[in-house]
Design a protein around this motif. Sequence first.
Motif, mmCIF file in Angstrom:
data_model
loop_
_atom_site.group_PDB
_atom_site.id
_atom_site.type_symbol
_atom_site.label_atom_id
_atom_site.label_comp_id
_atom_site.label_asym_id
_atom_site.label_seq_id
_atom_site.Cartn_x
_atom_site.Cartn_y
_atom_site.Cartn_z
ATOM 1 N N ILE A 60 0.836 -1.207 0.000
ATOM 2 C CA ILE A 60 0.000 0.000 0.000
ATOM 3 C C ILE A 60 0.869 1.255 0.000
ATOM 4 N N LEU A 61 1.869 1.282 0.879
ATOM 5 C CA LEU A 61 2.721 2.460 0.988
ATOM 6 C C LEU A 61 3.531 2.683 -0.287
ATOM 7 N N THR A 62 3.995 1.603 -0.903
ATOM 8 C CA THR A 62 4.745 1.721 -2.158
ATOM 9 C C THR A 62 3.857 2.285 -3.265
ATOM 10 N N ALA A 63 2.637 1.773 -3.365
ATOM 11 C CA ALA A 63 1.703 2.270 -4.385
ATOM 12 C C ALA A 63 1.397 3.745 -4.176
ATOM 13 N N CYS A 64 1.184 4.149 -2.919
ATOM 14 C CA CYS A 64 0.913 5.560 -2.640
ATOM 15 C C CYS A 64 2.128 6.423 -2.965
ATOM 16 N N GLY A 65 3.330 5.888 -2.741
ATOM 17 C CA GLY A 65 4.534 6.610 -3.116
ATOM 18 C C GLY A 65 4.622 6.821 -4.617
ATOM 19 N N ASN A 66 4.247 5.804 -5.385
ATOM 20 C CA ASN A 66 4.242 5.938 -6.848
ATOM 21 C C ASN A 66 3.226 6.975 -7.313
ATOM 22 N N ILE A 67 2.062 6.988 -6.669
ATOM 23 C CA ILE A 67 1.040 7.992 -6.996
ATOM 24 C C ILE A 67 1.561 9.389 -6.675
ATOM 25 N N SER A 68 2.245 9.509 -5.546
ATOM 26 C CA SER A 68 2.811 10.796 -5.152
ATOM 27 C C SER A 68 3.851 11.271 -6.165
ATOM 28 N N ASN A 69 4.647 10.346 -6.689
ATOM 29 C CA ASN A 69 5.654 10.715 -7.688
ATOM 30 C C ASN A 69 5.013 11.257 -8.964
ATOM 31 N N PRO A 101 -5.256 13.600 1.767
ATOM 32 C CA PRO A 101 -4.108 13.736 2.683
ATOM 33 C C PRO A 101 -3.423 12.418 3.032
ATOM 34 N N LEU A 102 -4.162 11.320 3.102
ATOM 35 C CA LEU A 102 -3.546 10.044 3.479
ATOM 36 C C LEU A 102 -2.754 9.444 2.323
ATOM 37 N N VAL A 103 -3.270 9.575 1.114
ATOM 38 C CA VAL A 103 -2.528 9.068 -0.048
ATOM 39 C C VAL A 103 -1.162 9.739 -0.129
ATOM 40 N N PHE A 104 -1.122 11.039 0.189
ATOM 41 C CA PHE A 104 0.116 11.797 0.054
ATOM 42 C C PHE A 104 0.828 12.005 1.389
ATOM 43 N N GLN A 105 0.537 11.149 2.380
ATOM 44 C CA GLN A 105 1.180 11.277 3.696
ATOM 45 C C GLN A 105 2.615 10.768 3.607
ATOM 46 N N LYS A 106 3.535 11.678 3.379
ATOM 47 C CA LYS A 106 4.921 11.305 3.095
ATOM 48 C C LYS A 106 5.635 10.694 4.297
ATOM 49 N N GLU A 107 5.369 11.192 5.491
ATOM 50 C CA GLU A 107 6.081 10.712 6.680
ATOM 51 C C GLU A 107 5.836 9.229 6.935
ATOM 52 N N VAL A 108 4.628 8.774 6.680
ATOM 53 C CA VAL A 108 4.322 7.358 6.872
ATOM 54 C C VAL A 108 5.150 6.506 5.923
ATOM 55 N N ARG A 109 5.240 6.923 4.672
ATOM 56 C CA ARG A 109 6.040 6.181 3.702
ATOM 57 C C ARG A 109 7.521 6.245 4.037
ATOM 58 N N ASN A 110 7.986 7.407 4.482
ATOM 59 C CA ASN A 110 9.403 7.571 4.767
ATOM 60 C C ASN A 110 9.875 6.656 5.890
ATOM 61 N N THR A 111 9.038 6.481 6.905
ATOM 62 C CA THR A 111 9.432 5.607 8.009
ATOM 63 C C THR A 111 9.612 4.180 7.527
ATOM 64 N N ASN A 112 8.747 3.744 6.633
ATOM 65 C CA ASN A 112 8.876 2.391 6.105
ATOM 66 C C ASN A 112 10.097 2.264 5.190
ATOM 67 N N GLU A 113 10.307 3.267 4.340
ATOM 68 C CA GLU A 113 11.404 3.203 3.383
ATOM 69 C C GLU A 113 12.762 3.405 4.052
ATOM 70 N N HIS A 114 12.800 4.273 5.068
ATOM 71 C CA HIS A 114 14.062 4.614 5.722
ATOM 72 C C HIS A 114 14.109 4.063 7.156
ATOM 73 N N PHE A 115 13.626 2.847 7.327
ATOM 74 C CA PHE A 115 13.595 2.255 8.666
ATOM 75 C C PHE A 115 14.988 2.177 9.285
ATOM 76 N N ASP A 116 16.015 1.945 8.460
ATOM 77 C CA ASP A 116 17.382 1.847 8.984
ATOM 78 C C ASP A 116 17.829 3.169 9.595
ATOM 79 N N GLU A 117 17.425 4.273 8.972
ATOM 80 C CA GLU A 117 17.765 5.587 9.508
ATOM 81 C C GLU A 117 17.046 5.840 10.832
ATOM 82 N N ARG A 118 15.804 5.366 10.933
ATOM 83 C CA ARG A 118 15.068 5.545 12.182
ATOM 84 C C ARG A 118 15.765 4.793 13.323
#
Length: 208
Positions: A60-69, A101-118
């Motif tokens: 879901i988060l990946t698909a929303c990221g693609n839509i955001s792009n 707002p939820l489709v384009f909620q960037k922080e939610v996607r970023n936490t999943n994508e950048h979990f190592d940084e968190r």
Amino acid sequence: MLNRYFDASKVSPDFVYANIAVKNIYFALISLEYIINHPEFDIGIYHDEHTYYFFHIQSILTACGNISNIFYNNGGYGGKVATKRSRRLRDTFGITKGRFPLVFQKEVRNTNEHFDERYDEYRKPIGDYNIIDNNTDAFIRACVETNTHLRTYYKDTLEYVTYNRKQERITYNLIELKNELWRMLDCITQNPVFDSGWTTTPQNESIE
């Protein structure tokens, strides 16, 4: 979209991007359907409950990221051309962060994508990949909710909870997200641009 043809020399790029956006909406809606309405899963494929739910959440988060792009590629790859195209697509289809707002909620996607940084930024042990429901032991629920756990799914409320880099809690309601995606689907597919470029035969292709 594939195995249908359009003349790339004539068709508007808006037509192509609209169809890519719709495919990603479909991908997200499929995973939402499994999460919300199909609690039973094939253990031979998913191995355990956590893999099942977080596989679909990641989808879901990946698909929303693609839509955001597609709709908010400001200053990204392609520079001013991509920024101008994204703005035109938003105007054409009536897509804005305010409406979705939820489709384009960037922080939610970023936490999943950048979990190592968190993990590195928090500088302390943190939990991850939790599932909470009405049968969860009260002590375990309290531990998850009073400490930083990077990703938690609440089966009883259909909410995904994560934290941003400031360790602020973010709640992501999957039912509300599903409603947004259906509305976005209507905005795109009901616009004449969406079906404007198809032809019945391949263009500039040959079989050797």
